[in-house]
Write a protein that holds these residues in place. Structure first.
Motif, PDB file in Angstrom:
ATOM      1  N   ILE A  63     -15.433  10.109 -11.098  1.00  5.17           N
ATOM      2  CA  ILE A  63     -13.967  10.131 -11.011  1.00  5.17           C
ATOM      3  C   ILE A  63     -13.522  10.781  -9.696  1.00  5.17           C
ATOM      4  CG2 ILE A  63     -11.869  11.150 -12.039  1.00  5.17           C
ATOM      5  CD1 ILE A  63     -13.225  10.632 -14.813  1.00  5.17           C
ATOM      6  N   LYS A  64     -14.228  11.854  -9.309  1.00  4.06           N
ATOM      7  CA  LYS A  64     -13.887  12.536  -8.041  1.00  4.06           C
ATOM      8  C   LYS A  64     -14.084  11.603  -6.847  1.00  4.06           C
ATOM      9  CE  LYS A  64     -15.540  17.095  -8.879  1.00  4.06           C
ATOM     10  NZ  LYS A  64     -16.571  18.036  -8.440  1.00  4.06           N
ATOM     11  N   VAL A  65     -15.242  10.957  -6.823  1.00  2.00           N
ATOM     12  CA  VAL A  65     -15.550  10.025  -5.735  1.00  2.00           C
ATOM     13  C   VAL A  65     -14.561   8.849  -5.768  1.00  2.00           C
ATOM     14  CG1 VAL A  65     -17.294   8.380  -4.901  1.00  2.00           C
ATOM     15  CG2 VAL A  65     -17.989  10.671  -5.648  1.00  2.00           C
ATOM     16  N   GLY A  66     -14.283   8.377  -6.955  1.00  2.00           N
ATOM     17  CA  GLY A  66     -13.387   7.229  -7.122  1.00  2.00           C
ATOM     18  C   GLY A  66     -11.962   7.542  -6.699  1.00  2.00           C
ATOM     19  N   GLU A  67     -11.538   8.767  -6.904  1.00  2.00           N
ATOM     20  CA  GLU A  67     -10.176   9.150  -6.518  1.00  2.00           C
ATOM     21  C   GLU A  67      -9.988   8.986  -5.004  1.00  2.00           C
ATOM     22  OE1 GLU A  67      -9.102  13.163  -7.544  1.00  2.00           O
ATOM     23  OE2 GLU A  67      -6.981  12.750  -7.147  1.00  2.00           O
ATOM     24  N   VAL A  68     -10.986   9.457  -4.245  1.00  2.00           N
ATOM     25  CA  VAL A  68     -10.920   9.355  -2.783  1.00  2.00           C
ATOM     26  C   VAL A  68     -11.016   7.881  -2.363  1.00  2.00           C
ATOM     27  CG1 VAL A  68     -12.012  10.047  -0.612  1.00  2.00           C
ATOM     28  CG2 VAL A  68     -11.990  11.636  -2.558  1.00  2.00           C
ATOM     29  N   GLY A  69     -11.957   7.174  -2.951  1.00  2.00           N
ATOM     30  CA  GLY A  69     -12.140   5.757  -2.613  1.00  2.00           C
ATOM     31  C   GLY A  69     -10.897   4.940  -2.925  1.00  2.00           C
ATOM     32  N   TYR A  70     -10.275   5.229  -4.056  1.00  2.93           N
ATOM     33  CA  TYR A  70      -9.052   4.521  -4.444  1.00  2.93           C
ATOM     34  C   TYR A  70      -7.928   4.813  -3.459  1.00  2.93           C
ATOM     35  CZ  TYR A  70      -4.999   2.813  -6.875  1.00  2.93           C
ATOM     36  OH  TYR A  70      -3.835   2.131  -7.157  1.00  2.93           O
ATOM     37  N   ALA A  71      -7.753   6.096  -3.135  1.00  4.22           N
ATOM     38  CA  ALA A  71      -6.664   6.489  -2.243  1.00  4.22           C
ATOM     39  C   ALA A  71      -6.812   5.824  -0.871  1.00  4.22           C
ATOM     40  CB  ALA A  71      -6.631   8.009  -2.103  1.00  4.22           C
ATOM     41  N   LYS A  72      -8.054   5.715  -0.399  1.00  2.00           N
ATOM     42  CA  LYS A  72      -8.299   5.131   0.920  1.00  2.00           C
ATOM     43  C   LYS A  72      -8.148   3.615   0.935  1.00  2.00           C
ATOM     44  CE  LYS A  72     -11.860   8.073   3.033  1.00  2.00           C
ATOM     45  NZ  LYS A  72     -13.317   8.067   3.276  1.00  2.00           N
ATOM     46  N   ASN A  73      -8.527   2.967  -0.141  1.00  2.00           N
ATOM     47  CA  ASN A  73      -8.667   1.508  -0.098  1.00  2.00           C
ATOM     48  C   ASN A  73      -7.752   0.703  -1.006  1.00  2.00           C
ATOM     49  OD1 ASN A  73     -10.989   1.036   1.777  1.00  2.00           O
ATOM     50  ND2 ASN A  73     -11.949   2.481   0.375  1.00  2.00           N
ATOM     51  N   CYS A  74      -7.231   1.283  -2.031  1.00  2.00           N
ATOM     52  CA  CYS A  74      -6.501   0.488  -3.017  1.00  2.00           C
ATOM     53  C   CYS A  74      -5.043   0.920  -3.165  1.00  2.00           C
ATOM     54  CB  CYS A  74      -7.157   0.572  -4.401  1.00  2.00           C
ATOM     55  SG  CYS A  74      -8.968   0.626  -4.377  1.00  2.00           S
ATOM     56  N   ALA A  75      -4.768   2.199  -2.908  1.00  2.00           N
ATOM     57  CA  ALA A  75      -3.447   2.756  -3.220  1.00  2.00           C
ATOM     58  C   ALA A  75      -2.316   2.068  -2.465  1.00  2.00           C
ATOM     59  CB  ALA A  75      -3.437   4.253  -2.916  1.00  2.00           C
ATOM     60  N   ARG A  76      -2.601   1.618  -1.237  1.00  2.56           N
ATOM     61  CA  ARG A  76      -1.491   1.045  -0.458  1.00  2.56           C
ATOM     62  C   ARG A  76      -0.955  -0.228  -1.092  1.00  2.56           C
ATOM     63  NH1 ARG A  76      -3.596  -2.948   3.157  1.00  2.56           N
ATOM     64  NH2 ARG A  76      -5.862  -2.916   3.046  1.00  2.56           N
ATOM     65  N   CYS A  77      -1.757  -0.896  -1.883  1.00  6.19           N
ATOM     66  CA  CYS A  77      -1.248  -2.076  -2.588  1.00  6.19           C
ATOM     67  C   CYS A  77      -1.020  -1.802  -4.070  1.00  6.19           C
ATOM     68  CB  CYS A  77      -2.217  -3.242  -2.447  1.00  6.19           C
ATOM     69  SG  CYS A  77      -2.326  -3.869  -0.766  1.00  6.19           S
ATOM     70  N   HIS A  78      -1.979  -1.121  -4.705  1.00  7.34           N
ATOM     71  CA  HIS A  78      -1.892  -0.959  -6.165  1.00  7.34           C
ATOM     72  C   HIS A  78      -1.163   0.317  -6.573  1.00  7.34           C
ATOM     73  CE1 HIS A  78      -4.253  -4.480  -7.306  1.00  7.34           C
ATOM     74  NE2 HIS A  78      -5.041  -4.217  -6.281  1.00  7.34           N
ATOM     75  N   GLY A  79      -0.725   1.120  -5.610  1.00  2.00           N
ATOM     76  CA  GLY A  79       0.093   2.301  -5.928  1.00  2.00           C
ATOM     77  C   GLY A  79      -0.696   3.590  -5.983  1.00  2.00           C
ATOM     78  N   LEU A  80      -0.025   4.686  -5.617  1.00  2.00           N
ATOM     79  CA  LEU A  80      -0.639   6.018  -5.673  1.00  2.00           C
ATOM     80  C   LEU A  80      -1.020   6.335  -7.104  1.00  2.00           C
ATOM     81  CD1 LEU A  80       1.602   8.318  -3.421  1.00  2.00           C
ATOM     82  CD2 LEU A  80      -0.762   7.573  -2.992  1.00  2.00           C
ATOM     83  N   HIS A  81      -2.174   6.930  -7.303  1.00  2.00           N
ATOM     84  CA  HIS A  81      -2.678   7.287  -8.639  1.00  2.00           C
ATOM     85  C   HIS A  81      -2.731   6.084  -9.573  1.00  2.00           C
ATOM     86  CE1 HIS A  81      -2.306  11.271  -7.076  1.00  2.00           C
ATOM     87  NE2 HIS A  81      -1.002  11.155  -6.954  1.00  2.00           N
ATOM     88  N   ALA A  82      -2.855   4.915  -8.993  1.00  2.00           N
ATOM     89  CA  ALA A  82      -2.960   3.673  -9.761  1.00  2.00           C
ATOM     90  C   ALA A  82      -1.694   3.327 -10.540  1.00  2.00           C
ATOM     91  CB  ALA A  82      -4.193   3.691 -10.689  1.00  2.00           C
ATOM     92  N   VAL A  83      -0.570   3.913 -10.152  1.00  2.00           N
ATOM     93  CA  VAL A  83       0.693   3.538 -10.775  1.00  2.00           C
ATOM     94  C   VAL A  83       1.307   2.455  -9.891  1.00  2.00           C
ATOM     95  CG1 VAL A  83       2.975   4.319 -11.516  1.00  2.00           C
ATOM     96  CG2 VAL A  83       1.001   5.870 -11.676  1.00  2.00           C
ATOM     97  N   SER A  84       1.302   1.230 -10.398  1.00  2.00           N
ATOM     98  CA  SER A  84       1.755   0.109  -9.577  1.00  2.00           C
ATOM     99  C   SER A  84       3.250   0.170  -9.312  1.00  2.00           C
ATOM    100  CB  SER A  84       1.421  -1.215 -10.281  1.00  2.00           C
ATOM    101  OG  SER A  84       2.047  -2.277  -9.597  1.00  2.00           O
ATOM    102  N   GLY A  85       3.608  -0.124  -8.068  1.00  2.00           N
ATOM    103  CA  GLY A  85       5.022  -0.201  -7.726  1.00  2.00           C
ATOM    104  C   GLY A  85       5.573  -1.605  -7.966  1.00  2.00           C
ATOM    105  N   GLY A  86       4.758  -2.496  -8.517  1.00  2.00           N
ATOM    106  CA  GLY A  86       5.233  -3.837  -8.847  1.00  2.00           C
ATOM    107  C   GLY A  86       4.791  -4.912  -7.867  1.00  2.00           C
ATOM    108  N   VAL A  87       4.325  -4.521  -6.680  1.00  2.00           N
ATOM    109  CA  VAL A  87       3.920  -5.515  -5.690  1.00  2.00           C
ATOM    110  C   VAL A  87       2.560  -6.117  -6.049  1.00  2.00           C
ATOM    111  CG1 VAL A  87       3.265  -5.872  -3.275  1.00  2.00           C
ATOM    112  CG2 VAL A  87       5.279  -4.504  -3.837  1.00  2.00           C
TER     113      VAL A  87
END
Ligand code: HEC
Length: 145
Positions: A63-87
């Motif tokens: 989860i720790k590793v995934g948090e960093v990986g998500y923030a770097k690679n996925c958050a800009r589209c899928h939203g911070l903390h995986a909360v989608s902004g609808g896009v």
């Protein structure tokens, strides 16, 4: 509804590529490698299920590793903390089963291109399965609402 969401995403992507200098204001668009050195290597052969799910000790680090990986690679589209902004689609509501694991692995490696438009880039060559399962574990650990 689904179609509508996707066309919004396409417009955002197009706007991003036309206004390249502006894109930097929204975060790096280059896929970023994820440091998985604290996770046990899983080998080359792709697993069919998230190996960290149900493993109390391993999942914490994942989860720790995934948090960093998500923030770097996925958050800009899928939203911070995986909360989608609808896009882009909401990832927290994906089921935690084998079928969805395989779907998640596949789309993260290969991305999604439809009618010649890249809706999502693939991460093959940038991240291995350790990073992908870690990101999956991080998303699964987020509150659903
Ligand atoms: C450039 C924006 C972008 C980035 C970056 C991105 N995605 Fe996506 N993702 C999308 C879009 C748009 C879709 C929907 C594609 C479609 O409808 O065909 C999607 C779909 C998905 C889906 C399928 C969801 C569903 O409900 O069917 C998964 C899983 C997913 N992305 C995971 C990830 C992960 C994990 C990362 C980071 C490693 C990531 N994405 C990075 C834009 C992005």
């Amino acid at each position: 509804m689904h179609i509508k969401i996707c066309s919004v995403a396409a417009v955002v992507l197009l706007a991003g590529s036309l206004a390249a200098p502006m894109a930097h204001a929204h975060g790096d668009v280059t896929p970023q490698p994820v440091d998985v050195s604290t996770l046990k290597p899983l080998g080359e052969k792709l697993l069919g299920v998230n190996p960290y799910r149900g493993d109390k000790e391993a999942v914490k680090e994942a989860i720790k590793v995934g948090e960093v990986g998500y923030a770097k690679n996925c958050a800009r589209c899928h939203g911070l903390h995986a909360v989608s902004g609808g896009v882009s689609p909401e990832l927290r509501t994906l089921d935690s089963d084998k079928e969805t694991d395989q779907y998640f692995l596949d789309i993260t490696l290969h991305g999604r291109t439809r009618n010649g438009k890249v809706y999502m880039p693939g991460f093959q060559g940038v991240m291995g399965q350790e990073a992908i399962w870690a990101i999956r574990s991080y998303i699964e650990a987020q509150p659903k609402n």
